[in-house]
Design a protein around this motif. Structure first.
Motif, PDB file in Angstrom:
ATOM      1  N   ASN A   1     -27.295  35.589 -21.387  1.00  0.00           N
ATOM      2  CA  ASN A   1     -27.245  34.175 -22.406  1.00  0.00           C
ATOM      3  C   ASN A   1     -26.045  33.586 -21.883  1.00  0.00           C
ATOM      4  OD1 ASN A   1     -29.644  34.815 -23.664  1.00  0.00           O
ATOM      5  ND2 ASN A   1     -28.802  36.313 -25.165  1.00  0.00           N
ATOM      6  N   TYR A   2     -24.708  34.094 -21.874  1.00  0.00           N
ATOM      7  CA  TYR A   2     -23.558  33.550 -21.783  1.00  0.00           C
ATOM      8  C   TYR A   2     -22.990  33.205 -20.339  1.00  0.00           C
ATOM      9  CZ  TYR A   2     -18.827  31.723 -21.979  1.00  0.00           C
ATOM     10  OH  TYR A   2     -17.695  30.892 -21.929  1.00  0.00           O
ATOM     11  N   GLN A   3     -23.239  34.362 -19.402  1.00  0.00           N
ATOM     12  CA  GLN A   3     -22.943  34.198 -17.922  1.00  0.00           C
ATOM     13  C   GLN A   3     -23.633  33.399 -17.294  1.00  0.00           C
ATOM     14  OE1 GLN A   3     -21.416  37.690 -16.120  1.00  0.00           O
ATOM     15  NE2 GLN A   3     -22.616  37.091 -13.951  1.00  0.00           N
ATOM     16  N   ALA A   4     -25.162  33.220 -17.606  1.00  0.00           N
ATOM     17  CA  ALA A   4     -26.088  32.501 -16.926  1.00  0.00           C
ATOM     18  C   ALA A   4     -25.859  31.154 -17.111  1.00  0.00           C
ATOM     19  CB  ALA A   4     -27.810  33.113 -17.455  1.00  0.00           C
ATOM     20  N   THR A   5     -25.393  31.044 -18.545  1.00  0.00           N
ATOM     21  CA  THR A   5     -25.146  29.379 -18.886  1.00  0.00           C
ATOM     22  C   THR A   5     -23.894  28.923 -18.257  1.00  0.00           C
ATOM     23  OG1 THR A   5     -26.215  29.872 -21.032  1.00  0.00           O
ATOM     24  CG2 THR A   5     -24.943  27.931 -20.885  1.00  0.00           C
ATOM     25  N   VAL A   6     -22.928  29.764 -18.020  1.00  0.00           N
ATOM     26  CA  VAL A   6     -21.535  29.260 -17.420  1.00  0.00           C
ATOM     27  C   VAL A   6     -22.005  28.968 -15.957  1.00  0.00           C
ATOM     28  CG1 VAL A   6     -19.427  30.040 -16.615  1.00  0.00           C
ATOM     29  CG2 VAL A   6     -20.091  30.386 -18.919  1.00  0.00           C
ATOM     30  N   ASN A   7     -22.989  29.756 -15.285  1.00  0.00           N
ATOM     31  CA  ASN A   7     -23.189  29.636 -13.805  1.00  0.00           C
ATOM     32  C   ASN A   7     -24.043  28.607 -13.829  1.00  0.00           C
ATOM     33  OD1 ASN A   7     -23.117  30.631 -11.339  1.00  0.00           O
ATOM     34  ND2 ASN A   7     -25.127  31.379 -11.622  1.00  0.00           N
ATOM     35  N   VAL A   8     -25.046  28.115 -14.447  1.00  0.00           N
ATOM     36  CA  VAL A   8     -25.874  27.107 -14.465  1.00  0.00           C
ATOM     37  C   VAL A   8     -24.897  25.647 -14.689  1.00  0.00           C
ATOM     38  CG1 VAL A   8     -27.495  25.733 -15.804  1.00  0.00           C
ATOM     39  CG2 VAL A   8     -28.099  28.166 -15.332  1.00  0.00           C
ATOM     40  N   CYS A   9     -23.976  25.832 -15.499  1.00  0.00           N
ATOM     41  CA  CYS A   9     -23.246  24.430 -16.088  1.00  0.00           C
ATOM     42  C   CYS A   9     -22.426  24.274 -14.604  1.00  0.00           C
ATOM     43  CB  CYS A   9     -22.448  24.747 -17.164  1.00  0.00           C
ATOM     44  SG  CYS A   9     -23.264  24.566 -18.792  1.00  0.00           S
ATOM     45  N   TYR A  10     -21.666  25.246 -14.259  1.00  0.00           N
ATOM     46  CA  TYR A  10     -20.731  25.227 -13.411  1.00  0.00           C
ATOM     47  C   TYR A  10     -21.434  24.408 -11.989  1.00  0.00           C
ATOM     48  CZ  TYR A  10     -18.059  26.338  -9.102  1.00  0.00           C
ATOM     49  OH  TYR A  10     -17.432  26.338  -8.043  1.00  0.00           O
ATOM     50  N   LEU A  11     -22.505  24.880 -11.618  1.00  0.00           N
ATOM     51  CA  LEU A  11     -23.378  24.389 -10.480  1.00  0.00           C
ATOM     52  C   LEU A  11     -23.660  23.044 -10.680  1.00  0.00           C
ATOM     53  CD1 LEU A  11     -25.026  27.746  -9.150  1.00  0.00           C
ATOM     54  CD2 LEU A  11     -23.327  26.441  -8.055  1.00  0.00           C
ATOM     55  N   ALA A  12     -24.340  22.947 -12.004  1.00  0.00           N
ATOM     56  CA  ALA A  12     -24.681  21.453 -12.544  1.00  0.00           C
ATOM     57  C   ALA A  12     -23.759  20.632 -12.554  1.00  0.00           C
ATOM     58  CB  ALA A  12     -25.207  21.526 -13.867  1.00  0.00           C
ATOM     59  N   LYS A  13     -22.678  20.776 -12.843  1.00  0.00           N
ATOM     60  CA  LYS A  13     -21.619  20.002 -12.690  1.00  0.00           C
ATOM     61  C   LYS A  13     -21.145  19.603 -10.968  1.00  0.00           C
ATOM     62  CE  LYS A  13     -17.485  18.148 -14.526  1.00  0.00           C
ATOM     63  NZ  LYS A  13     -17.447  16.694 -14.797  1.00  0.00           N
ATOM     64  N   LYS A  14     -21.032  20.709 -10.364  1.00  0.00           N
ATOM     65  CA  LYS A  14     -20.709  20.569  -8.858  1.00  0.00           C
ATOM     66  C   LYS A  14     -21.584  19.508  -8.188  1.00  0.00           C
ATOM     67  CE  LYS A  14     -19.731  23.563  -4.956  1.00  0.00           C
ATOM     68  NZ  LYS A  14     -19.905  24.790  -4.270  1.00  0.00           N
TER      69      LYS A  14
ATOM     70  N   TYR B   1     -18.005  21.972 -23.480  1.00  0.00           N
ATOM     71  CA  TYR B   1     -16.667  21.735 -22.580  1.00  0.00           C
ATOM     72  C   TYR B   1     -16.645  21.428 -21.216  1.00  0.00           C
ATOM     73  CZ  TYR B   1     -13.352  24.099 -19.521  1.00  0.00           C
ATOM     74  OH  TYR B   1     -12.431  24.530 -18.287  1.00  0.00           O
ATOM     75  N   CYS B   2     -17.706  21.479 -20.524  1.00  0.00           N
ATOM     76  CA  CYS B   2     -17.809  21.426 -18.999  1.00  0.00           C
ATOM     77  C   CYS B   2     -17.988  19.754 -18.632  1.00  0.00           C
ATOM     78  CB  CYS B   2     -18.899  22.280 -18.433  1.00  0.00           C
ATOM     79  SG  CYS B   2     -20.562  21.902 -18.276  1.00  0.00           S
ATOM     80  N   GLY B   3     -18.391  19.018 -19.611  1.00  0.00           N
ATOM     81  CA  GLY B   3     -18.048  17.867 -19.230  1.00  0.00           C
ATOM     82  C   GLY B   3     -19.509  17.116 -18.350  1.00  0.00           C
ATOM     83  N   ILE B   4     -20.657  17.677 -18.577  1.00  0.00           N
ATOM     84  CA  ILE B   4     -21.969  16.954 -18.149  1.00  0.00           C
ATOM     85  C   ILE B   4     -22.703  16.459 -19.317  1.00  0.00           C
ATOM     86  CG2 ILE B   4     -22.262  18.038 -15.748  1.00  0.00           C
ATOM     87  CD1 ILE B   4     -24.110  20.161 -16.863  1.00  0.00           C
ATOM     88  N   ASN B   5     -23.397  15.697 -19.160  1.00  0.00           N
ATOM     89  CA  ASN B   5     -24.556  15.046 -20.351  1.00  0.00           C
ATOM     90  C   ASN B   5     -25.285  16.350 -20.689  1.00  0.00           C
ATOM     91  OD1 ASN B   5     -23.577  12.434 -20.352  1.00  0.00           O
ATOM     92  ND2 ASN B   5     -24.928  12.019 -18.781  1.00  0.00           N
ATOM     93  N   TYR B   6     -25.437  16.508 -22.120  1.00  0.00           N
ATOM     94  CA  TYR B   6     -26.176  17.523 -22.587  1.00  0.00           C
ATOM     95  C   TYR B   6     -26.816  16.954 -23.570  1.00  0.00           C
ATOM     96  CZ  TYR B   6     -22.650  18.057 -25.920  1.00  0.00           C
ATOM     97  OH  TYR B   6     -21.993  17.809 -27.205  1.00  0.00           O
ATOM     98  N   ILE B   7     -28.048  17.904 -24.008  1.00  0.00           N
ATOM     99  CA  ILE B   7     -28.739  17.823 -25.159  1.00  0.00           C
ATOM    100  C   ILE B   7     -28.950  19.525 -25.645  1.00  0.00           C
ATOM    101  CG2 ILE B   7     -30.824  17.403 -26.690  1.00  0.00           C
ATOM    102  CD1 ILE B   7     -29.701  14.797 -26.217  1.00  0.00           C
ATOM    103  N   ILE B   8     -28.335  19.867 -26.669  1.00  0.00           N
ATOM    104  CA  ILE B   8     -28.600  21.155 -26.810  1.00  0.00           C
ATOM    105  C   ILE B   8     -29.389  21.420 -28.167  1.00  0.00           C
ATOM    106  CG2 ILE B   8     -27.338  23.172 -28.099  1.00  0.00           C
ATOM    107  CD1 ILE B   8     -24.756  22.179 -26.898  1.00  0.00           C
ATOM    108  N   PHE B   9     -30.444  22.101 -27.909  1.00  0.00           N
ATOM    109  CA  PHE B   9     -31.760  22.103 -28.905  1.00  0.00           C
ATOM    110  C   PHE B   9     -31.678  23.628 -29.738  1.00  0.00           C
ATOM    111  CE2 PHE B   9     -34.686  19.204 -26.282  1.00  0.00           C
ATOM    112  CZ  PHE B   9     -34.446  17.996 -27.238  1.00  0.00           C
ATOM    113  N   ARG B  10     -31.608  23.412 -30.962  1.00  0.00           N
ATOM    114  CA  ARG B  10     -31.541  24.573 -31.722  1.00  0.00           C
ATOM    115  C   ARG B  10     -32.814  24.921 -32.240  1.00  0.00           C
ATOM    116  NH1 ARG B  10     -25.735  23.806 -34.825  1.00  0.00           N
ATOM    117  NH2 ARG B  10     -24.424  24.488 -33.034  1.00  0.00           N
TER     118      ARG B  10
END
Ligand code: NAD
Length: 298
Positions: A89-102, A150-159
């Protein structure tokens, strides 16, 4: 055609979302560590998205959008194995965001959960309700939301509220509808935790898939949005609907409530309706009727 990386695309919500993306002329790339059946036009990567394996997907494809669904979507699994919960849940999201930003992805759509509201202070719960937690799952989902912001890419967070539909794993923990459906279709006894008066907001997986794709086609960014019906159904009512649809004769067995379970949950969906112009289309009775007609795995 835009390329969409769909993580967790072989899961329950992922399969419906992949088909909805294709219907809307997106090119779909799925990263999942458990590839089951394959859709011919989709490119599959059999990887753990929380690891460095994911970098190749971005390196070898121009990814325009990410819909990040990969997760361990289970409260009890997260309580039993918090490290796995943290990884998926967390590490996967950090990794996805880091690469999406890059790699300059235009937008990330993330599947969060009503679990971040814990036992709500008021109902229906809107997006301004304070977050809290009753399980490691809610903690890592909320931490993931924060990392995305935090990571600074455009997002939509769905709950998402409680999602149900054909093809949901009846043996996993996420889906009470799937579990009851499976047991009752085979005339086996159903256990209800607590007195059954606890209630939820059940949303059809077809509505979830449509909304996931709308998040890419609408020029709306950086929002947290509930995806729900704004209607309550108790576990006893759910049992009764299924009983009627499946012509089930047994009585349920009432057992102890489970730790970490949320007692009452209805999610306000005004923000979804006003921003996206979309009102979820399937109520729980009709959704279950459809499941009973299909009666086979998706
Ligand atoms: N189903 C619900 O009621 C519900 C409610 C709220 C939020 N959500 C969220 O929606 C998303 C999808 O849920 P679902 O019900 O389809 O779950 P699912 O378990 O059916 O699908 C999840 C998929 O992610 C994959 N996966 C998990 N960890 C991975 C990793 N580290 N690397 C690669 N693949 C990985 C799994 O193999 C699986 O195919 C999840 O993020 C979940 O938390 C679901």
């Amino acid at each position: 055609m835009h390329n969409v990386l769909l993580t967790g695309g072989c899961g329950f919500i992922g399969k419906y979302t992949a088909l909805e993306l294709i219907k809307n002329n997106f090119n779909v790339i799925i990263a999942d560590r458990k590839i089951t059946s394959q859709i011919p036009s989709v490119l599959y990567y059999n990887i753990d998205v929380a690891t460095s394996e994911l970098a190749d997907v971005f390196e070898n494809n121009k990814i325009d959008y990410v819909i990040h669904l990969a997760a361990l979507p289970s409260v009890s699994a997260a309580i039993e194995n918090p490290l796995q919960d943290c990884h998926d849940n967390y590490q996967a999201t950090v990794n996805v965001c880091y690469l999406a930003k890059k790699y300059n992805v235009k937008k990330i759509v993330f599947s969060s959960t009503a679990a971040v509201y814990a036992n709500p202070k008021y109902l229906p719960v809107d997006e301004n309700h304070p977050v809290s937690f009753l399980s490691p799952y809610a903690i890592t989902k909320n931490a993931s939301e924060n990392f995305i912001k935090y990571c600074g890419i455009n997002y939509i967070i769905f709950r998402y509220a409680n999602v149900y539909g054909s093809g949901q794993d009846a043996f996993g923990e996420a889906g009470v509808v799937a579990k009851f459906f499976e047991l009752m279709s085979h005339n086996k006894q159903v256990k209800i935790h607590g007195n059954g008066e606890q209630y939820r907001d059940f949303i059809s997986v077809s509505d979830i898939a449509k909304v996931n794709v709308l998040a890419l086609t609408k020029d709306i960014n950086n929002q947290i949005i509930n995806v729900s019906t704004n209607k309550k159904t108790s576990i006893n009512e759910l049992f009764d609907v299924l009983k009627c649809e499946l012509n089930y004769k047994l009585a349920p067995l009432y057992v102890d409530a489970r730790p970490g379970d949320i007692e009452k949950s209805i999610l306000d969906n005004k923000k979804l309706i006003s921003l996206f112009g979309y009102t979820p289309q399937t109520d729980v009775k009709n959704g279950i009727k459809e499941m009973a007609i299909k009666k086979e795995a998706f």
